[in-house]
Design a protein around this motif. Sequence first.
Motif, mmCIF file in Angstrom:
data_model
loop_
_atom_site.group_PDB
_atom_site.id
_atom_site.type_symbol
_atom_site.label_atom_id
_atom_site.label_comp_id
_atom_site.label_asym_id
_atom_site.label_seq_id
_atom_site.Cartn_x
_atom_site.Cartn_y
_atom_site.Cartn_z
ATOM 1 N N ALA A 160 58.880 -10.461 14.198
ATOM 2 C CA ALA A 160 59.980 -9.705 13.618
ATOM 3 C C ALA A 160 60.545 -8.758 14.665
ATOM 4 O O ALA A 160 59.793 -8.120 15.409
ATOM 5 C CB ALA A 160 59.480 -8.907 12.414
ATOM 6 N N VAL A 161 61.857 -8.703 14.759
ATOM 7 C CA VAL A 161 62.489 -7.715 15.630
ATOM 8 C C VAL A 161 63.483 -6.928 14.784
ATOM 9 O O VAL A 161 63.883 -7.365 13.704
ATOM 10 C CB VAL A 161 63.182 -8.348 16.844
ATOM 11 N N ASN A 162 63.898 -5.779 15.335
ATOM 12 C CA ASN A 162 64.644 -4.848 14.507
ATOM 13 C C ASN A 162 66.121 -5.180 14.385
ATOM 14 O O ASN A 162 66.716 -4.955 13.344
ATOM 15 C CB ASN A 162 64.500 -3.430 15.047
ATOM 16 N N SER A 163 66.701 -5.706 15.452
ATOM 17 C CA SER A 163 68.156 -5.873 15.394
ATOM 18 C C SER A 163 68.571 -7.157 16.073
ATOM 19 O O SER A 163 67.821 -7.732 16.877
ATOM 20 C CB SER A 163 68.824 -4.702 16.101
ATOM 21 N N GLN B 67 68.650 -6.785 19.887
ATOM 22 C CA GLN B 67 67.372 -6.990 20.560
ATOM 23 C C GLN B 67 67.029 -8.485 20.596
ATOM 24 O O GLN B 67 66.568 -9.004 21.617
ATOM 25 C CB GLN B 67 66.294 -6.206 19.819
ATOM 26 N N ARG C 188 67.864 -15.351 11.398
ATOM 27 C CA ARG C 188 68.467 -14.122 10.881
ATOM 28 C C ARG C 188 68.565 -14.227 9.365
ATOM 29 O O ARG C 188 69.198 -15.131 8.835
ATOM 30 C CB ARG C 188 69.854 -13.939 11.483
ATOM 31 N N GLU D 286 67.121 -8.551 7.954
ATOM 32 C CA GLU D 286 68.033 -7.529 7.459
ATOM 33 C C GLU D 286 67.855 -7.382 5.953
ATOM 34 O O GLU D 286 68.345 -6.452 5.328
ATOM 35 C CB GLU D 286 69.477 -7.901 7.807
ATOM 36 N N VAL E 180 65.055 -11.666 12.531
ATOM 37 C CA VAL E 180 65.738 -10.409 12.226
ATOM 38 C C VAL E 180 65.835 -10.310 10.710
ATOM 39 O O VAL E 180 66.575 -11.060 10.070
ATOM 40 C CB VAL E 180 67.144 -10.375 12.848
ATOM 41 N N HIS F 276 64.856 -7.376 3.058
ATOM 42 C CA HIS F 276 63.397 -7.315 2.947
ATOM 43 C C HIS F 276 62.899 -7.784 1.601
ATOM 44 O O HIS F 276 61.760 -7.521 1.228
ATOM 45 C CB HIS F 276 62.919 -5.884 3.237
#
Lengths: 622, 377, 371
Positions: free
Chosen positions: B86-89, B92, B107, B63, B61, B65
């Motif tokens: 990679a996942v968005n949240s 998820q 994370r 958060e 995740v 970049h």
Amino acid sequence: MDSSAPGSDVIIHCRDLHKSFPDGRGGITAALAGVSLEVRRGLMVALVGPDGAGKTTLIRLIMGLMPTDTGDVTVLGNNIIQHPHAAESDVSYMPQKFGLYEDLTVQENLDLYADLHGVSAADRKTRYPELFAMTNLGRFTKRLAGRLSGGMKQKLGLACALVQSPQLLILDEPTVGVDPVSRQELWAILLNLVKTRSLTLLISTPYLEEAEYCNHAVVMYQGRILTEGSPQDVANHARGRTFRITTPPAIKPRQLVATLLESSLIADAVPEGGDVRLVLKADAPGVAGIPEAVNAVEIKPQLSDGFMVLLRQAVAKTQTAGIASAVNGPSAHSRSESGGTPTVQAATISGQSAAHAPINATTNGEKPVVQVHDLVRRFGDFIAVNHVNFDIRKGEIFGLLGPNGAGKSTTFRMLCGLLPLTSGTLRVAGYDLRHARASARQAVGYVAQKFSLYSQLSVQENLAFFASAYGLRGIRRKQRVQWAIAEFDLANLLSNITGGIPDGFKRRLAMACALLHEPAILFLDEPTSGVDPLARREFWQRITAMADQGVTVVVTTHFMEEAEYCDRMVIMMNGRVLAGGTPTEIRTLAMTPDKRDATIEDAFIHVVMEEQKAGLKASAAA
Amino acid sequence: MSHKAKFGKMRRIIAMSKKEARQMMRDPSSIALGIVLPLLLILLFGYGLSLDAHHVPVAVVMEDHSPSAQSVFGAFAGSRYFQPRAVNSMVQANRLLTAGTVDGIIRMRHNFSRNLRAGHANIQFTTNSIDANRARLIENYASGVVSGWLAQRELTHGQQYYQPVTIQQQIWFNRSMDSRYFLVPGLLVLIMTLIGALMTALVVAREWERGTFESLFATPVQPGEIVISKIIPYFCLGMVGLAVAVTAARILFQVPIRGSLPVLILVSALYLLVALGMGLLISTRTKNQFIASQAALLLTFLPAMMLSGFIFDIRSMPPAIQAITYVLPARYFVALLQTLFLAGDIWSVILPNAAVLVLMAIIFLGLTRRLTVKRLA
Amino acid sequence: MNILLRILALIRKELIAIFKDPRSRFVVLGPPILQMIIFGYAGTFDLNHVPYVLVDQSHSSESARFISRMNGSGIFTCVGSAGNIQLARPILDSRRTLLIIQIPQHFQRDLSTGRQAQVQVIADGRNSNTAALAIGYLNEILNEFNADFLSSHSGGTPPPAVLHIRSWFNPDLLSRWQIVPAMIGLITMLAVMILTAMSVAREREQGTFDQLLVTPFTPLEIMAGKSIPPILVGLGQSAVIFFIVRYWFQVPYYGTAAAIILIFVIFIFAAAGLGLLVSSISSTMQQALLGTFVLVMPCALLSGLATPVSNMPKAVQDITLINPLRYDVQAAREAFLQGADVHQLLPELIPMAIIAVVSLLTASWLFRRIH
């Protein structure tokens, strides 16, 4: 060791042997209760008696295979109690079921025993051809022993025992499960052996008549020796008490037998050649007191007649001693109910008159209950049942006879719907049981050879289970269970675990379970094998009564003399029906101008011989 | 003993062993137990089973970049242990972790690069530890990846990070920490137990059940000869099994054999004798194939699998269970195997363990011999 | 109605047969509980006792501090000391120690001068899993030591980022929590398969099977009568073992009651189906026993019980898809530790149910074909 000892021609000497085993219920049973025995050199000694008489235990003690409780055994001058294996290089032994390695070939079995006995290569060169010539096994050296027929196994077992040249040969029940022809051949081999080699032979057999081949018979019953002597000596116990009664035309011999056995004067009654053979008890005054025996003709007694006289004496003694045993006949209650009216069914008897009627003939226009047409069963390329035909009529006792491996069990299993057929048709009560709906099976009762009961369940639970299995409910269920308990005398055993009750009662319970639902047809697979002669009489009495009530009974047996109880029968061998018909018709096959009193066994041997001759001719022609 | 008697004895033993071997080869259940199952086990252990994780799927995740956060991602992606996606949240990622689709979540918080500059950044790593052993392994791998990333950063930033004490580790005997290195040698224990104990548990009972002992007992064969001739063919089969398993271990699975082969063969033969002794003893006692096979499973095979230290280290067991393992021959054989395969001829391991096996072989075979009498019942 | 009564009679008979005999009663309950307890204790990857040999060449207060922190963990026990690694080596070779820990001579000097000090660790890799675990524990202790040291001393730049690890569902990473719930399945599978396979084989061997076949029972009724009692017994066992796992081994159970019951029921049906398959091709009790063994063995190895399924090569992972125990192991862990409900367990429950249905259907087809 000390073959110079006094009495050196005594090969086996046993003194007051006792041996007991735990009976699995916390107690012990005596297998041998004081047996003393002497076997002299060069004799052929038969150890006869029903299963459970103690023959095998005695033999095992002589072989040093088991310790004795008390008593002495000396074999060839060796004390077997102290040195159990001292005599083994001079004694050859074939145990029950022949002791062969079924996953080894004929040759491998023979080689194994030759190696174990230390037979030299040179000796083998002369011995093997001899043995092969004697047993006719030469062609089968590469076949696995497990794939031999009973008769061939028996001969291989004998060959293995004879790879060394023993002074003493001991065979334990070599003729059980073997067809009559092979049995006859074995006795011929043995007689020749004793004659040509200086051999002493001890052989046990449950077939009393086989003792007649021997010089000396030792008759055992329940761990004791009832009597011993020449076969003639044993037979003489029934001298002047053995009669033949001609059966009145209105009834069947087995019905007459059932009536006769009611009498307390009679030691034995069996159907024989359409007549009845009657033996009086030792204390009976004569035939005068027996109304059915008015036309009795005294005949020469056989060993088995003498045995039955002694047996009744022995049983009477144990009974007065207060020990009720499972050997007794059916209860007085069931007797009066069943056996009392032998003439009722007389009208249905038809076989006797039509001496040469084909097996499939239907009389009285009634449809047969069982129809078998062109029945075939293959296992791989082995044809177990080969185009078999027969019909069975209502109320008949029908026998499937033949040695082990003849195909009778396979046929029987197909009849019961336990095995699919390869081809042909088969109808039982109008159905093929294999595909029949559950209701069709209601018409059938079945008792397997090893009484198929749940041994962990109690007697009561077994009855309850089979009652449920046949869907009995309510009043009827209660009535039928009550009937079974009364009829088969099971009241005292209801809460016992079935595995622990005596065999005699197991057999009764199995019958009771199969009869709960009042089947029209009863299938019995080898019901009398391993059964003592008294229990066998009881069994046939019961079967006769049932047939008289209209139940059709289909029974397999390898006791040829039991065919006399059947109304009709087929004799099978190698998957084919060799002969079929009433006992009289079958016997006629073996009759010649100089042999008028042929038995079923004679007939069987005759047909097999004819068959073999025909086979030889056919192969010669081809 | 006279020459002739000796000759007769030899001949009887040879004849009986030949018989036994023929029966063995003609019996489908011994083919299944003695050949099919061992081969299956070799393949399973060699190819199928491993305690080592590779390409562990992890959700990342991001958060933050920033390039530094990206470089952490790159470090995980570059490791052969991880397969990051990679996942968005977090929501998820949590869902994927709970469903078992990924085994961990990395994370990178939004303030990662800011904290990194300040010298107190966190890389948050969450594992699904319902498989605790695997989770621990994955966590160790992750530590390794982060250390590597830090080292890389030291180079690129020309900075030395201070850790007061570091560990310099060496794993002797299994440098690459391949679990196959200890599972495959352990496999020999299973195969030897299978052939030695389970198969022979049936052979004496079979003779009792089929009534063949009765005619055998009536011949001059001696009880000792019966026992020996039952041992010989199964011993040979066991050694064939050993050869196959060792060859497979060496050639197919590249497990090193650092000890000497003769010693390995010798101790395996020793264990095989113990197993044969147990099997024959069970068979002689029970005289019933069914009970014998049940007893052999419960008393020999399952303990060899669970309590020998072959998968589960005995050191991890509570003292009472450890005490039980001392009566199991498999325990000593596993110790020998792991040493001979991976460490070498270490006599301080070989001698005591082999001595126990010798003792056990003597006890089991001796008892079998004593219980084998030419008597029925 | 009649059918039901008949099946009930069969079930009653089977249950009497199982429970009447004290020996078979024991066999049904004794070994499974015993296995659960013994193997439950044995089946762990955790180390609670790591023996080490100390090679302390520093003999300083800092090295003493480090050692006391290690000994204080309760896991590490010093079983000896040696002057150098060569001298310590035989102790490791003979397996009397798992680790050799060497603290070099200039340990204290390095620390006090702000240089990086090194501890050398040598692990016995004959069981690489154990070695990795031991080193993992040591690293944890070291991290605490470093943190303490940094807080009391100044100097140097600490690493700008640290890995912060959280372990969900099993925060202490107890491998017993992972293995013990999974063993419920293995143990009941063995028991249910053996009972099912044997009850048919026993009847064949004793000749009572023919007797059953000539009664009005249909093959399907017989199958039902033969499989339901072992299923009941298996459910009972599962329940007993569940409570052992929960209260003896103190493994937390976070799932719903419906979840665990459904797992047990579906899995036991699958096991009974496999048992019937074995029984339809074996004619003696011994064949049934060995057949069960030959089938359960690979099922157990390929279940993820001891070695994770995800570590297996792809092809082997595909094979495990037909292994009911694989789903049971996964589902039990999820229900116990993850608190999964029925809905979340569907990915395991559905394949397990398919296996149950297919095996039962195949067995009944084989049954009819043979009889």
